[in-house]
Design a protein around this motif. Structure first.
Motif, short mmCIF file in Angstrom:
data_model
loop_
_atom_site.label_atom_id
_atom_site.label_comp_id
_atom_site.label_asym_id
_atom_site.label_seq_id
_atom_site.Cartn_x
_atom_site.Cartn_y
_atom_site.Cartn_z
N MET A 24 -26.76 -31.68 -11.94
CA MET A 24 -26.50 -33.10 -11.36
C MET A 24 -27.44 -33.33 -9.73
O MET A 24 -27.67 -31.47 -8.78
N ASN A 25 -27.92 -34.41 -9.89
CA ASN A 25 -29.08 -34.15 -8.97
C ASN A 25 -28.45 -34.52 -7.30
O ASN A 25 -27.32 -35.53 -7.47
N LYS A 26 -28.76 -34.18 -6.70
CA LYS A 26 -28.33 -34.27 -5.48
C LYS A 26 -28.58 -35.65 -4.38
O LYS A 26 -29.57 -36.22 -5.03
N LEU A 27 -26.76 -35.91 -4.01
CA LEU A 27 -27.38 -37.47 -3.66
C LEU A 27 -28.57 -37.42 -2.02
O LEU A 27 -27.75 -35.91 -1.52
N VAL A 28 -28.30 -38.08 -0.99
CA VAL A 28 -30.01 -37.89 0.07
C VAL A 28 -29.36 -39.09 0.73
O VAL A 28 -29.25 -39.93 0.76
N ILE A 29 -28.41 -38.98 1.45
CA ILE A 29 -27.20 -39.49 2.54
C ILE A 29 -28.06 -39.24 3.46
O ILE A 29 -28.02 -38.35 4.38
N GLY A 30 -28.45 -40.72 4.78
CA GLY A 30 -28.78 -40.63 6.19
C GLY A 30 -27.94 -40.36 7.26
O GLY A 30 -27.28 -41.08 7.13
N VAL A 31 -27.86 -40.32 8.29
CA VAL A 31 -27.63 -40.59 9.47
C VAL A 31 -28.64 -41.14 10.34
O VAL A 31 -29.57 -40.84 10.95
N LEU A 32 -27.84 -42.53 10.82
CA LEU A 32 -28.81 -43.58 11.71
C LEU A 32 -29.11 -42.16 13.31
O LEU A 32 -27.94 -41.99 13.61
N GLY A 33 -29.97 -41.77 13.55
CA GLY A 33 -30.91 -40.50 14.42
C GLY A 33 -30.73 -41.69 15.75
O GLY A 33 -31.39 -40.94 16.54
N LEU A 34 -29.95 -42.12 16.38
CA LEU A 34 -30.58 -43.15 17.83
C LEU A 34 -29.47 -42.22 18.62
O LEU A 34 -30.24 -42.94 19.73
N GLN A 35 -28.14 -42.62 18.51
CA GLN A 35 -27.00 -42.09 19.22
C GLN A 35 -26.00 -41.11 18.58
O GLN A 35 -25.52 -41.61 17.15
N GLY A 36 -25.38 -40.54 19.01
CA GLY A 36 -24.01 -40.48 18.08
C GLY A 36 -24.26 -38.99 17.47
O GLY A 36 -25.18 -38.24 18.14
N VAL B 265 -24.73 -37.25 15.40
CA VAL B 265 -25.58 -37.07 13.91
C VAL B 265 -25.71 -35.63 13.11
O VAL B 265 -25.55 -35.71 12.15
N THR B 266 -25.39 -34.52 14.46
CA THR B 266 -25.34 -33.15 13.11
C THR B 266 -24.37 -33.19 13.18
O THR B 266 -24.07 -32.77 12.42
N GLU B 267 -23.88 -32.81 13.71
CA GLU B 267 -21.45 -32.89 12.55
C GLU B 267 -22.10 -34.20 11.01
O GLU B 267 -21.06 -33.46 10.74
N ILE C 185 -27.39 -34.02 0.47
CA ILE C 185 -28.43 -33.80 1.40
C ILE C 185 -28.32 -34.76 2.42
O ILE C 185 -28.45 -35.75 2.25
N GLY C 186 -28.99 -34.51 3.81
CA GLY C 186 -28.50 -35.39 5.42
C GLY C 186 -29.26 -34.95 5.94
O GLY C 186 -29.99 -33.76 5.60
N ILE C 187 -30.24 -35.98 5.73
CA ILE C 187 -31.95 -36.27 7.24
C ILE C 187 -30.95 -37.35 7.96
O ILE C 187 -30.23 -38.34 8.01
N THR C 188 -32.07 -36.94 8.70
CA THR C 188 -31.86 -38.00 10.62
C THR C 188 -32.90 -38.86 10.03
O THR C 188 -34.05 -39.14 9.94
N ILE C 189 -31.87 -40.08 10.38
CA ILE C 189 -33.10 -41.79 10.25
C ILE C 189 -33.41 -41.93 11.82
O ILE C 189 -32.05 -42.52 12.63
N GLY D 289 -27.48 -43.38 0.15
CA GLY D 289 -26.85 -43.95 1.52
C GLY D 289 -26.64 -43.50 2.85
O GLY D 289 -27.60 -43.17 2.83
N LEU D 290 -26.31 -44.57 3.94
CA LEU D 290 -26.46 -44.79 5.11
C LEU D 290 -25.49 -44.43 6.11
O LEU D 290 -24.64 -45.16 6.02
N VAL D 291 -25.30 -43.62 6.70
CA VAL D 291 -23.86 -43.15 7.74
C VAL D 291 -23.97 -43.58 9.45
O VAL D 291 -25.48 -44.00 9.50
N LEU D 292 -23.65 -45.19 9.80
CA LEU D 292 -23.87 -44.95 11.27
C LEU D 292 -22.83 -45.03 12.26
O LEU D 292 -21.75 -44.73 12.25
N PRO D 293 -23.18 -43.45 12.85
CA PRO D 293 -22.16 -42.73 13.26
C PRO D 293 -21.58 -43.27 14.77
O PRO D 293 -22.14 -44.66 15.06
#
Length: 198
Positions: A1-13, A15-17, A28-32, A43-47
């Motif tokens: 299965m190909n892993k999804l790459v999901i970003g977390v907007l890294g301006l505040q909040g 993020v690491t969690e 895969i999670g990456i800081t944006i 996909g993108l998380v707004l923390p």
């Protein structure tokens, strides 16, 4: 299965969690930190954080239009706490809504200040066992349009909802060891990627 790459907007909040929770689902999670990174993610998380401060940082680093374009591509976005405020079409206490991606009206800091933080067990649509949610200076949804699916309420206030590719929660799923709510978002991203690949 190909892993999804999901970003977390890294301006505040928290993020690491969020990154840790995404990785715990096997993806895969990456800081944006830069708008051009949005092209790399599925996909993108707004923390959580402070929505007014986050909006200033979004403007300062040139994220506003790129975030709207990301949404226009139907790529999933998950707004938690302050992120819920950012995706709302309307804010009950301000004429200045932010990204305007979801047909909801949100009341900020609706459950009180930092000292009024609490945990509550929620019945969440799609989860068989109640979910213990952490609320910190949490907003809630006062109004949801017809196309918005309500996923959870607390004391008759909407605290989680979905509209198409947008997911929002008033609580902080990244502050628990229960990854089931984040998995709901991961499932959205997975389904979205299948559609985009077709």
């Amino acid at each position: 299965m190909n892993k999804l790459v999901i970003g977390v907007l890294g301006l505040q909040g928290a993020v690491t969690e969020h990154i840790k929770q995404i990785e715990s689902t096997g993806n895969i999670g990456i800081t944006i930190k830069k708008p051009e990174q949005l092209a790399e993610i599925d996909g993108l998380v707004l923390p959580g954080g402070e929505s007014t401060t986050m909006r200033k940082l979004i403007d300062r680093y040139g994220f506003l239009d790129p975030l709207k374009q990301f949404s226009a591509q139907q790529k999933p976005i998950f707004g938690t706490c302050a992120g819920m405020v950012l995706v709302a079409n309307e804010l009950s206490d301000s004429s200045d809504a932010h990204l305007q991606l979801m047909d909801v009206r949100v009341k900020r800091n609706a459950f009180g200040r930092q000292k009024d933080s609490f945990e509550a067990e929620l019945d969440v649509k799609g989860l068989e066992i109640p979910y213990k949610a952490v609320f910190i200076r949490a907003p809630y949804i006062e109004y949801a349009g017809d196309n918005v699916e309500i996923l959870a309420s607390y004391e008759d206030r909407i605290v989680a909802a979905r509209q198409g590719h947008i997911l929002a929660s008033a609580f902080h799923p990244e502050l628990t060891n229960d990854v089931r709510f984040v998995q709901l978002f991961v499932n959205m991203v997975s389904e979205s990627k299948k559609v985009i690949l077709k």
